[in-house]
Each structure stands twice: as structure tokens, then as C-alpha cells.
Motif scaffolding. Structure first.
Motif, PDB file in Angstrom:
ATOM      1  N   GLU A   1      -3.355 -58.609 -37.487  1.00 29.29           N
ATOM      2  CA  GLU A   1      -2.999 -58.421 -36.078  1.00 29.29           C
ATOM      3  C   GLU A   1      -3.681 -59.416 -35.151  1.00 29.29           C
ATOM      4  OE1 GLU A   1      -3.913 -54.386 -35.142  1.00 29.29           O
ATOM      5  OE2 GLU A   1      -2.093 -53.582 -36.081  1.00 29.29           O
TER       6      GLU A   1
ATOM      7  N   LEU B   1      -4.251 -62.538 -35.965  1.00 32.10           N
ATOM      8  CA  LEU B   1      -3.796 -63.844 -36.437  1.00 32.10           C
ATOM      9  C   LEU B   1      -4.764 -64.506 -37.420  1.00 32.10           C
ATOM     10  CD1 LEU B   1      -2.094 -65.495 -33.316  1.00 32.10           C
ATOM     11  CD2 LEU B   1      -1.202 -63.815 -34.935  1.00 32.10           C
TER      12      LEU B   1
ATOM     13  N   ASN C   1       3.375 -60.241 -43.068  1.00 32.54           N
ATOM     14  CA  ASN C   1       3.026 -59.620 -41.785  1.00 32.54           C
ATOM     15  C   ASN C   1       2.376 -58.266 -42.027  1.00 32.54           C
ATOM     16  OD1 ASN C   1       2.892 -58.696 -39.178  1.00 32.54           O
ATOM     17  ND2 ASN C   1       5.095 -58.672 -38.812  1.00 32.54           N
TER      18      ASN C   1
ATOM     19  N   SER D   1      -1.120 -55.501 -40.914  1.00 33.74           N
ATOM     20  CA  SER D   1      -2.060 -55.185 -39.842  1.00 33.74           C
ATOM     21  C   SER D   1      -3.474 -55.657 -40.166  1.00 33.74           C
ATOM     22  CB  SER D   1      -2.074 -53.675 -39.573  1.00 33.74           C
ATOM     23  OG  SER D   1      -2.541 -52.973 -40.718  1.00 33.74           O
TER      24      SER D   1
ATOM     25  N   ALA E   1       0.389 -69.354 -33.015  1.00 33.28           N
ATOM     26  CA  ALA E   1       1.567 -68.496 -33.155  1.00 33.28           C
ATOM     27  C   ALA E   1       1.950 -68.410 -34.626  1.00 33.28           C
ATOM     28  CB  ALA E   1       2.734 -69.036 -32.337  1.00 33.28           C
TER      29      ALA E   1
ATOM     30  N   GLN F   1      10.404 -62.769 -35.990  1.00 31.31           N
ATOM     31  CA  GLN F   1       9.404 -62.084 -35.166  1.00 31.31           C
ATOM     32  C   GLN F   1       8.250 -63.029 -34.938  1.00 31.31           C
ATOM     33  OE1 GLN F   1       6.352 -58.568 -36.183  1.00 31.31           O
ATOM     34  NE2 GLN F   1       8.485 -57.871 -36.117  1.00 31.31           N
TER      35      GLN F   1
ATOM     36  N   ARG G   1       4.445 -63.661 -33.452  1.00 37.15           N
ATOM     37  CA  ARG G   1       3.178 -63.094 -33.021  1.00 37.15           C
ATOM     38  C   ARG G   1       2.338 -64.228 -32.458  1.00 37.15           C
ATOM     39  NH1 ARG G   1       0.006 -59.755 -37.421  1.00 37.15           N
ATOM     40  NH2 ARG G   1       1.887 -58.485 -37.222  1.00 37.15           N
ATOM     41  N   LYS G   2       1.993 -64.143 -31.175  1.00 35.93           N
ATOM     42  CA  LYS G   2       1.281 -65.242 -30.508  1.00 35.93           C
ATOM     43  C   LYS G   2      -0.147 -64.843 -30.148  1.00 35.93           C
ATOM     44  CE  LYS G   2       5.392 -67.375 -28.478  1.00 35.93           C
ATOM     45  NZ  LYS G   2       6.042 -67.864 -27.226  1.00 35.93           N
TER      46      LYS G   2
ATOM     47  N   LYS H   1      -3.322 -64.267 -27.801  1.00 35.70           N
ATOM     48  CA  LYS H   1      -3.336 -63.570 -26.506  1.00 35.70           C
ATOM     49  C   LYS H   1      -3.381 -64.512 -25.325  1.00 35.70           C
ATOM     50  CE  LYS H   1      -5.471 -59.335 -28.279  1.00 35.70           C
ATOM     51  NZ  LYS H   1      -6.625 -58.422 -28.197  1.00 35.70           N
TER      52      LYS H   1
END
Length: 282
Positions: free
Chosen positions: A96, A98, A130, A132, A264, A275, A277-278, A280
Motif C-alpha cells: 500500500e 508502494l 497488487n 496490501s 506510480a 489500476q 496507485r500513486k 501521496k
């Protein structure tokens, strides 16, 4: 299933290249693995600049670059003041925050060199990667070690909590241990699922191994400190944007360690979507 996975990889690669490849770039890092084939294909379709030099992370990625008609350049041929505009690579698992596990293809040392030299690292993967937490689906941390040090490293890994670290062999057992591009060996070390920094802050474990839990960054550092370890297949720490802020502040290009987290991650999904995920700060 295989067709779905390959389609997912291709979709993720196309979108990642579309959003992060700049035809005016001068140097681009190219990682290893099956997903990178699609990345290079997408770059070839998008590139209008024959002057771009592509830095591979190993033999396989160099061949992919050459076969696409692009120009490779060795990492150690880069002028000391040159940063890669972007580095594209895959991952074996991403959490989560990265953090990534890499090294399933035994190229982790050169992958870290390239990622740390890039202004930003962009990860491309399929939906299986992907997760957690790291070590949820992918079972082990790959570690590149000097051949003579293998027995000591295995003992040390068991001491810090790895349940059954093993030396990776080739597909043909009689051929012996798998060798990296550096003529080193790979040890695969299983651990319980790794905590994120948020987990430690929330009191879910100490994360330093004393209670059987390890936080990603702390475990990476603990393994790296073992004598005989060249590199650890955990990519954590800063991302490219954070590293650039440090470079400006410290007037240095040598502030990134730990492999650099991606800015990312592009996950190709089973339904054909992608999907993203970048970080923050994006």
C-alpha cells in the motif's frame, strides 16, 4: 489465465508509457522481466527521438532494447552528472505504501542502480502483484550474495527470523546455483508479511524483529548489513519526487538509497482496465 495476465501486463505498460515517457528525454532506464517487453514495445511506438539512450538492468533487458531497434548504453558509461529521465521496471509484489519486492528474475542489484539514478521510477505490473503488504502473495525476499558467504548469510537470516532461507538453483539442479550478472548467488528468504510504517505507527508491531515483526525499511537495512550481501530485493525509502527535493536541498545526486520507491504503479487488471496507485505527493 496466461492470456489474461499477458493482456493485463500490456495494458498497464501502454498506459504507464503514455503518461510517463517523454520523447524529448535523453536517458531512460529499462528494467527486467516479462512486463518490460510490453513497455519497450510501447516506447518504440511512441518514440520520435533516435538520440535517446536506454540503460538496461541486465542482459535480458538489453536484448529487448536492441531487438526493438533502440540504442542501449551501459550503466557505467553514464556521465557522473547525468540522471535518467525515468526508469520503467516491473515488480514481484507492491504494498500500500508502494514498497516493492523485486529480484524474482535475479537482476535486483542492477535494477537498484538504475532506479536510484532515475528522476522517477515507474512500476508496471499485473493484478497479482497488487497486495496490501509485502510477502502476502510473493513468498520470499531475493538477496544477492557473494558465493563464499552463503552459509553465513543463511545462518544470519535464520537468526533474524527467516523461516527457511534457501539458495536458488537453476532449473536443472545438476547445474548448481543460479548466478547473477555479477557472478553472485541468490538466496530467497521467507519472512512473515512485512509491516508498513503506518502499521508500526498504529502499534501493530515493533517492526524491528524483536517481537517477530519486521517493517519493510528496517528489514531491508538489517539484511543489507549482513557481511556478504551485495543487495536486497526490497525497494523502499524515497520516491523520485522526494529524492529530487533532497538533491536540490543538498546539491547532490547521491542521496537515494534503498532502491527508490516508484512514483506510480500501473496494475493491469483481469477485466482489461488499469489500476494506478500513486505516491501521496502526486
Amino acid at each position: 489465465m496466461t492470456d489474461a495476465i499477458e493482456s493485463a501486463k500490456k495494458a498497464a505498460a501502454i498506459q504507464a508509457v503514455k503518461e510517463h515517457f517523454d520523447p524529448t528525454a535523453t536517458h531512460v532506464g529499462i528494467g527486467s522481466g516479462t512486463t518490460i517487453v510490453y513497455v519497450v514495445e510501447a516506447i518504440k511506438d511512441a518514440s520520435t527521438n533516435p538520440q535517446i539512450r536506454f540503460v538496461p538492468t541486465g542482459y535480458q533487458s538489453r536484448q529487448v532494447i536492441v531487438q526493438a531497434g533502440l540504442t542501449p548504453i551501459a550503466f557505467d558509461s553514464l556521465p557522473p552528472d547525468v540522471m535518467l529521465d525515468v526508469a520503467f521496471d516491473g515488480a514481484d509484489e507492491v504494498d500500500e505504501e508502494l514498497n516493492c519486492i523485486k529480484g524474482g528474475g535475479a537482476c535486483l542489484f542492477q535494477e537498484k542502480l538504475v532506479a536510484e539514478r532515475a528522476k522517477k521510477f515507474v512500476c508496471v505490473a499485473d493484478y497479482r502483484k497488487n497486495q496490501s503488504r509485502l510477502l502476502t502473495f510473493w513468498p520470499t525476499i531475493p538477496i544477492e550474495v557473494a558465493p563464499i558467504s552463503v552459509p553465513n548469510v543463511l545462518t544470519s537470516l535464520r537468526t533474524i527470523g527467516s523461516t527457511k532461507p534457501e539458495l536458488r538453483t537453476t532449473l536443472l539442479m545438476k547445474s548448481g546455483p543460479l548466478k547473477t550478472d555479477q557472478d553472485f548467488f541468490i538466496v530467497d528468504a521467507p519472512f512473515p508479511p512485512l509491516l508498513t510504517t503506518a502499521d508500526v505507527a498504529a502499534g501493530k508491531g515493533k517492526g524491528d524483529g524483536s517481537d517477530g515483526t519486521w517493517e519493510v525499511n528496517k528489514l531491508s537495512r538489517a539484511i543489507k548489513e549482513l557481511t556478504g550481501v551485495l543487495e536486497v530485493g526490497i525497494f523502499s525509502g524515497l520516491n523520485g519526487n522526494e529524492a529530487e527535493a533532497l538533491r536540490v536541498k543538498e546539491s547532490s545526486v547521491r542521496t537515494v538509497t534503498g532502491g527508490q520507491k516508484p512514483v506510480a504503479v500501473y496494475f493491469g487488471m483481469q477485466d482489461g482496465s488499469v489500476q494506478v496507485r500513486k505516491a501521496k505527493d502526486l
